[in-house]
Design an enzyme around this catalytic site. Structure first.
Site, mmCIF file in Angstrom:
data_model
loop_
_atom_site.group_PDB
_atom_site.id
_atom_site.type_symbol
_atom_site.label_atom_id
_atom_site.label_comp_id
_atom_site.label_asym_id
_atom_site.label_seq_id
_atom_site.Cartn_x
_atom_site.Cartn_y
_atom_site.Cartn_z
ATOM 1 N N LYS A 95 0.840 -1.194 0.000
ATOM 2 C CA LYS A 95 0.000 0.000 0.000
ATOM 3 C C LYS A 95 0.875 1.243 0.000
ATOM 4 C CE LYS A 95 -4.019 1.936 2.432
ATOM 5 N NZ LYS A 95 -5.040 1.698 3.476
ATOM 6 N N SER A 110 -9.584 2.920 1.893
ATOM 7 C CA SER A 110 -8.409 3.467 1.239
ATOM 8 C C SER A 110 -7.498 2.411 0.624
ATOM 9 C CB SER A 110 -7.604 4.290 2.249
ATOM 10 O OG SER A 110 -7.131 3.464 3.304
ATOM 11 N N SER A 155 -11.374 1.015 5.818
ATOM 12 C CA SER A 155 -10.480 1.183 4.671
ATOM 13 C C SER A 155 -9.917 -0.111 4.111
ATOM 14 C CB SER A 155 -9.302 2.098 5.056
ATOM 15 O OG SER A 155 -9.730 3.436 5.094
#
Length: 473
Positions: free
Chosen positions: A81, A156, A180
């Site tokens: 990520k 996210s 997220s």
């Protein structure tokens, strides 16, 4: 052959690598080829290092040639990520302020996964500073849903989930404050676990005592997700809340009968999280699966009175801690929603924080009491199906207008506040072909029990085996 290899379960892929039926170079090259063919349609992976990944793969093959003692993720490629520090590879946080930022260290999670044998492919897309559950930013643009590229992949960890669904990587790391990790798993028909706080320690961090935001694993199956958790979990002395249980405790068979399990179903979390009818219809059709597995099913929910205000207060405070310095130095470079969140944190009074602290303690005790009567809580992951990728957030939920971009995420973030493990598992599709996830929630620290329940449900339904129809070449 490339597509078939890229959709192998990570557990199967790891076993074939250890048996030398596949080489790490073959596996990495197949995923690099898949990224080249498919990623332009979804924009899930935003930084790729082919040379570095293939060099790491060659070293992995060399190691296996000399010893069978290899770590659990040996040869498995992963893109981290883009909020994770990666030494020598840019970490942008989806912000123009960090568009050229190249860290000189790895964060704890990246270091652990690489020590466990994972091979770094690159980075996955995030919203700006990971704020919001729709993945778009001014550096790389919007990540799109592999099942319908006009729709959001969530966020996210949207790049991570989309990359899994599109066959670009077999495992993915995520993080979860208000959903997220779970929300993009639901949107992209993959699996994501928000672990008990402390299960996966996070370092570096502005607030080492934070329990709202936690790192966690994602995979295309529950077993793959557990495999990744086994490499993530375990104590770290720098992280005061980290749990002592070693990661290897999750590298065990997940098969377990659910007969006799006491299960609660909370379709709107006690009226706190209204959900669109098309999502509820998919989820309600799954309830007979649990009764067929021998579970006792009730309509019940913990008392979540005051949870919404409490979460928003603590979240605003955390945003001021994390990003407050940017408000003065780079205000014009921040997206408006982030500015508002920081300002809300700045405006909090000590009374606000006192009320939130007391309320959270009350909610925790109520949750413990609830799970003395139930083993598992079922709820929607997201209150809506994947929405138009051009929107910042949906304008209504269940016919009610949304006032803020958080309003459609209550079904995830109210659970975050409780400090319990929560798993998003594929639960089917709307009539329009959009994925829907089911949230399986357990008592504090019952991460393994939640994974076992998710595995049993997944085995009975196999919704996660439906692949997106993405053109290649």
């Amino acid at each position: 052959m490339t597509d078939a290899l890229c959709y192998l379960d990570a557990t199967d892929l790891a076993a074939r690598l250890r048996r030398r039926e596949l080489s790490a170079r073959e596996v990495v090259q197949a995923h690099l080829d898949r990224i080249e063919q498919v990623n332009p349609a979804v924009n899930a992976i935003v930084t790729v290092d082919p040379e570095g990944a293939l060099a790491e793969a060659a070293r992995a093959d060399e190691r296996l040639a000399h010893t069978s003692d290899v770590p659990p993720l040996h040869g498995l490629p992963i893109a981290f990520k883009d909020t994770r520090l990666t030494r020598g590879m840019r970490t942008t946080y989806g912000s123009l302020l960090f568009a050229d930022h190249v860290p000189d260290e790895d964060d704890l999670l990246v270091d652990r996964l690489q020590r466990a044998g994972a091979i770094r492919l690159g980075k996955t897309n995030v919203p700006e500073f990971a704020v919001g559950s729709h993945t778009f930013n001014p550096v790389f643009g919007t990540t799109r849903n592999p099942y319908d590229t006009t729709r959001s992949a969530g966020g996210s960890s949207g790049g991570a989930a989309a990359a899994l669904a599109a066959g670009l990587q077999p495992l993915a790391d995520g993080s979860d404050m208000g959903g997220s990790l779970r929300n993009p798993a639901s949107f992209c028909n993959v699996v994501g676990l928000r672990p008990t706080p402390g299960r996966v320690p996070s370092y570096p961090a502005v607030d080492l005592w934070d329990t709202l935001s936690v790192p966690g694993p994602m995979g295309r199956t529950v077993a793959d997700t557990a495999l990744l958790l086994s490499a993530m979990a375990g104590p770290d002395a720098r992280c005061p809340l980290s749990l002592e249980t070693p990661g290897a405790a999750f590298r065990v068979p997940l098969d377990r009968e659910l007969r006799g399990l006491r299960v609660a179903w909370a379709p709107d979390l006690g009226g706190q999280a209204p959900t669109d009818p098309d999502v509820l219809a998919v989820l309600e059709a799954q309830l007979p699966v649990f009764t067929a597995l021998g579970c006792h099913l009730d309509l019940a929910c913990p008392d979540l009175t005051g949870a919404d205000e409490t979460f928003r207060t603590l979240r605003a405070h955390s945003f001021d801690l994390a990003f407050g310095d940017l408000l003065g130095s780079a205000r014009q470079s921040l997206k408006p929603s982030l500015v508002r969140n920081i300002e809300q944190g700045r405006d909090l009074t000590t009374d606000d924080l006192h009320r939130a602290t007391v309320a959270r303690s009350r909610l925790h005790l109520g949750t413990v009491d609830f799970f003395s009567r139930y083993d598992l809580l079922l709820a929607p992951v997201s209150q809506v199906a994947p929405f138009d990728a051009e929107w910042e957030y949906p304008s209504s939920v269940a016919g009610r207008p949304t006032e803020t971009y958080l309003d459609w995420m209550r079904s995830a973030y109210l659970i975050s506040l409780l400090g319990v493990p929560a798993l998003s598992v594929p639960a089917g599709f709307t009539p329009g072909g959009l994925p829907v996830g089911l949230q399986l929630i357990g008592p504090p620290r019952a991460d393994l029990a939640v994974l076992r329940a998710g595995h049993a449900y997944e085995s009975a339904t196999r919704h996660g085996r439906r692949r997106p129809d993405l053109a290649t070449g």
